[in-house]
Design an enzyme around this catalytic site. Structure first.
Site, mmCIF file in Angstrom:
data_model
loop_
_atom_site.group_PDB
_atom_site.id
_atom_site.type_symbol
_atom_site.label_atom_id
_atom_site.label_comp_id
_atom_site.label_asym_id
_atom_site.label_seq_id
_atom_site.Cartn_x
_atom_site.Cartn_y
_atom_site.Cartn_z
ATOM 1 N N GLU A 194 39.289 21.300 -59.619
ATOM 2 C CA GLU A 194 39.710 22.076 -58.445
ATOM 3 C C GLU A 194 38.519 22.709 -57.721
ATOM 4 O OE1 GLU A 194 42.670 24.787 -60.054
ATOM 5 O OE2 GLU A 194 44.257 23.378 -59.551
ATOM 6 N N GLU A 263 48.154 17.672 -61.709
ATOM 7 C CA GLU A 263 48.847 18.888 -62.135
ATOM 8 C C GLU A 263 50.127 19.069 -61.329
ATOM 9 O OE1 GLU A 263 46.629 22.515 -62.332
ATOM 10 O OE2 GLU A 263 44.897 21.587 -63.313
#
Length: 887
Positions: A194, A263
């Site tokens: 991320e 995710e």
């Protein structure tokens, strides 16, 4: 019936032995698959030369014990997963620079081998930054002490350490022959995590870092694809992937890359004082179905099993010890129903579509209405012939829709997707839940066999079994307690001193108060005030070892009135961390303790600058240093008997011994009677506890699955303690005399601590005649050969206890028009009088059962022309207790 149960028990033991041998053999041989390669095209990952549609289950190995891993993996596979995904936790594996730990909960090789032996693949996210609501985002705290280091940017000291650790992990996997081309389960790796969320904070150095990280990873020769999640500028040979609640609209940054969802947030994390998250199964299934409908090919549940933040591993600040995450498998590894079962059905439907999904390069789009659409996949099947699958979506949040598709009529509930594996028949709709609902029951401990002699130690009051009536206590010193303290002119940053070896850091300075100061205070009112520009997470202020007050917050201003006596006074400040920051840019600069200026106000001659005072520092607690929570060292401390009428006191150590509950159900400590602190069982750190009440407002009275989900929607537990039960893994318990030690910070009553077991004690099923047939029927020879029409198959109610349990009673059963919901069913106007006997005969005494929802199953039609439903409520009990039941 008793004989059949004994036969079942013997068969189960034999089956368990066979499974164990099958699992153990490949671990010994070191090979789990015939070696194969993994590549990809724009459509999907290509495994052994074939495109695959993959479902992945997120499981973090340190959030469970090694003894739990096999069951978690098996339940993931049973639920339809093809892949297990995990982060690699740097600070767990290298707690001290150059000293590695791959044992116990950090035995990564063992975890990967268990995945391989189960026949599942692995997506290994090395990072090494992980976020994950994990302490310091997975970074070891020693990293911040390296001169000139800046995390996650084009910084040579950081890149050197990052490359060393990533190389260590890749080499470890290669040496253990765990990559797919070696016959192992690893099919994909991840570098960074991320980073796109923070990249702009680093400017050009951030962009350069992304390129370096990708090049470094590829240069390790792992032989499998690498991904970067939430990284729109990922280099061409790295797959960029999506994270979020919904990823059906995501497109990678190149047409040569497949659509991956690393995710899928199926719940959310919880902070102390917060309510509990809940994402409805219908919405989660909708998000997943939409992802595959619109071209996705790999989806991972974050989390499939959340687990527990044992010890001091929770990040934050202020993340709770439980990492349940509202996942399909709960904190203890039990199935969360209906979420687990509904997703299992979804995965089965997607697998039925896989031949068509991989045959088509892209779906055909067809608009069915203003908010309704179809995506059709068709092509040539691998075994010859044409294949076709379709997804029909209704994205209207409020209204059902009636649509025409391929000449047939379909009804689509609001916010739902219907899946048609043959482009004709509906196998699954995301809004129609046919899976059972489980209600977790928390029961007082039943002593294990052979421990009946200690029953007199258990106190019973109001039907609660308390853990012990015999407790010992020890007072933790207030202030400087050991010779390993030091003095420094000025206030030091908390982590620079503690190195995160403890949550606690004592600061002590001497304050001299004159007679003039006393007179000044008598004349002008209030005494002095400690004022600090900014602090985190907990600050306690003591004067002459007496608590003046405490402040809790995240980089908040601290103002605490204090009272001094004439002469010399000891001012003690205790700073405390409750999980280090795990998210954001410049983590190395976040720190803990104090920021800015600190002063003591209210003196006659003006304020005192505490920032420049001489301070004596002491890291941690004396009890921590003496390891009085361990079996080996606790007897060396000077414990005293705690009287039952003792008043709650701050900074107290408590200990007792207890025997474990009988059976195999997960064990928890109920610490609702305590304040805040930490707990250990047999030296194993259970985690932090805190009896803090969540806000009263914010929880919805009813949870509507329709519409986009966010972490504030459908929350529960408002106005109640955020967490009261703390997991004690069975493998950490001895047959008897288990040592429980607590450090209590604020005051509590250990005599009201109880040990309990958790299980899915109540199961409910509610399925109507209009529900789709069981997914397993699509794979039967009769359907495949064309001798059976799927439309002729009746739906079923499926009840399934946890392993080691059987259905001990049927509390309610009605075929007709029952009213209500689980644990609140009632008979409606239409009811088959034989419902209870039919269901009892099919289910009682069995681990699982199927009951057909049809007039045939119940012999007659109780109300012709009326749509009928079967509602069942049952109870599960440990199978060893069944011999005591009469049938």
């Amino acid at each position: 019936m008793a004989e059949s149960i004994r036969t079942f028990s013997l068969q189960w033991r034999i089956l368990s032995l066979i499974i164990a041998l099958l699992v153990y053999f490949p671990i010994l041989s070191g090979s789990y698959f015939k070696p194969f390669n993994v590549s990809y095209d724009h459509r999907a990952l290509i495994i052994a030369g074939k495109r695959r549609m993959l479902v992945s289950a997120g499981i973090h190995y340190p959030r469970a014990t090694p003894e739990m891993w096999s069951d978690l993996i098996a339940k993931s596979k049973e639920g339809g997963a093809d892949v297990v995904q995990t982060y690699v936790f740097w600070n767990g594996h290298e707690p001290v620079k150059g000293q590695y730990n791959f044992e116990g909960r950090y035995d990564l090789v063992k975890f990967v081998k268990l995945i391989g032996s189960s026949g599942l693949y692995l997506h290994l996210r090395i990072g090494p930054y992980v976020c994950a609501e994990w302490n310091f985002g997975g970074f070891p705290v020693w990293l911040r002490d390296i001169p000139g280091i800046e995390f996650r940017t084009d910084n040579e000291p950081f890149k050197k350490e990052m490359q060393k650790f990533v190389t260590k992990i890749v080499d470890l996997m290669r040496e253990a022959k765990l990559f797919c081309w070696q016959g192992g389960p690893i099919i994909m790796l991840q570098i960074e995590n991320e980073y796109g969320d923070v990249e702009k904070s680093y400017g050009q150095k951030g962009k350069d870092y992304v390129k370096w990280a990708a090049s470094m990873a590829l240069g390790l020769g792992a032989g499998v694809p690498w991904v970067m999640c939430k990284q729109t500028d990922a280099p061409e040979n790295i797959i960029d992937a999506c994270n979020g609640y919904y990823c059906d609209g995501f497109k990678p940054n190149s047409r040569t890359k497949p659509v991956l969802w690393t995710e899928d947030w199926d719940g959310w994390y919880t902070k102390w004082g917060g309510s509990l998250p809940h994402r409805p199964a219908e919405d989660l299934a909708f998000a997943v179905a939409r992802f595959y409908q619109r071209g996705g090919s790999f989806q991972n549940y974050y989390m499939y099993f959340g687990g527990t933040n044992f010890g001091r591993t929770s990040g934050g600040p202020f993340y709770i010890t439980s990492y349940d995450y509202d996942a399909p498998l709960d904190e203890y590894g039990l199935r969360s129903e209906p979420k687990w079962g509904h997703l299992k059905d979804l995965h089965a439907a997607i697998k039925l579509c896989e031949p068509a999904l991989v045959a088509a390069d892209a779906p055909q789009y067809r608009k069915l209405g203003s908010k309704q659409e179809a995506h059709i996949y068709h092509g040539d099947g691998e075994t010859g012939g044409k294949v076709c699958a379709a997804f029909l979506a209704n994205i209207d949040e409020h209204k059902s829709a009636h649509v025409k598709f391929n000449g047939q009529s379909y009804t689509l509930p609001p916010w739902s997707v219907s899946i048609l594996p043959d482009c004709r028949h509906v196998a699954f709709n995301t809004a129609k839940v046919g899976a059972q609902t489980s209600v977790k029951t928390v029961e007082s401990a039943r002593p294990s066999l052979g421990s009946m002699s200690i029953l007199q130690k258990v106190v019973r009051q109001d039907n609660v079994s308390y853990i012990s009536k015999s407790w010992m206590a020890l007072k933790e010193p207030i202030g400087i307690w050991g010779e390993n303290n030091f003095t420094f002119q000025g206030l030091l940053e908390h982590l620079n001193v503690t190195k995160d070896r403890s949550d606690y850091l004592w600061h002590k300075t001497r304050i001299s108060v004159s007679e003039d100061d006393i007179s000044f205070w008598k004349k002008n009112g209030p005494n002095s005030t400690v004022s600090i520009d900014s602090m985190r997470d907990v600050l306690r202020v003591f004067v002459n070892k007496q608590l003046a007050g405490s402040i809790v917050g995240h980089w908040v201003k601290a103002v605490q009135p204090v009272r001094f006596i004439q002469g010399n006074n000891d001012l003690l400040l205790l700073t405390q961390t409750v999980g280090l920051q795990n998210y954001g840019a410049f983590l190395e600069k976040d720190g803990a303790g104090f920021r800015g200026k600190a002063k003591l106000t209210g003196f006659k001659n003006g304020d005192l600058d505490l920032s420049k005072s001489s301070w004596t520092y002491q890291v941690g607690l004396k009890g921590e240093a003496d390891k009085i929570y361990t079996v080996e060292h606790n007897e060396k401390a000077e414990w005293s008997t705690l009287e039952t009428d003792a008043s709650p006191s701050i900074f107290m150590w408590y200990k007792t011994y207890f025997d474990p509950p009988a059976g195999t159900d997960p064990v928890v400590l109920n610490l609702e009677s305590m304040g805040r602190g930490q707990a250990w069982v047999n030296g194993q750190h259970i985690g932090r506890y805190w009896n803090i009440i969540s806000q009263k407002d914010g929880c919805d009275r009813t949870c509507d699955y329709r519409g986009a989900y966010n972490s504030d929607k459908c929350t529960t537990n408002c106005g109640k303690p955020t967490q009261t039960r703390y997991h004690v893994p069975r493998s950490w318990l001895k047959p008897s005399s288990n040592l429980l030690v607590l450090f209590e910070e604020t005051g509590g009553n250990p005599f009201k601590i109880s040990v309990k077991t958790v299980t899915a004690g109540i199961l409910c099923g509610q399925v109507s005649e209009s529900h789709y047939p069981p997914l397993r029927k699509w794979s039967t020879p009769d359907y495949i050969n064309g001798t059976m029409s799927i439309n002729s198959v009746a739906p079923e109610v499926h009840l399934h206890c946890e392993d080691g349990h059987v259905i001990s009673s049927i509390e309610f059963a009605s075929y007709g028009t029952p009213r209500g919901s689980c644990d609140g069913f009632s008979i409606g106007k239409c009811h088959a009088s034989n419902s209870l006997s039919i269901v009892s005969e099919a289910c009682k005494g069995r681990n699982s059962c199927f009951i057909e929802v049809s007039n045939t199953a119940f012999i007659s039609d109780p109300c012709s022309g009326t749509l009928k439903t079967l509602a069942v409520m049952s109870r599960c009990s440990p199978s060893q207790n069944m011999s005591d039941l009469s049938f």
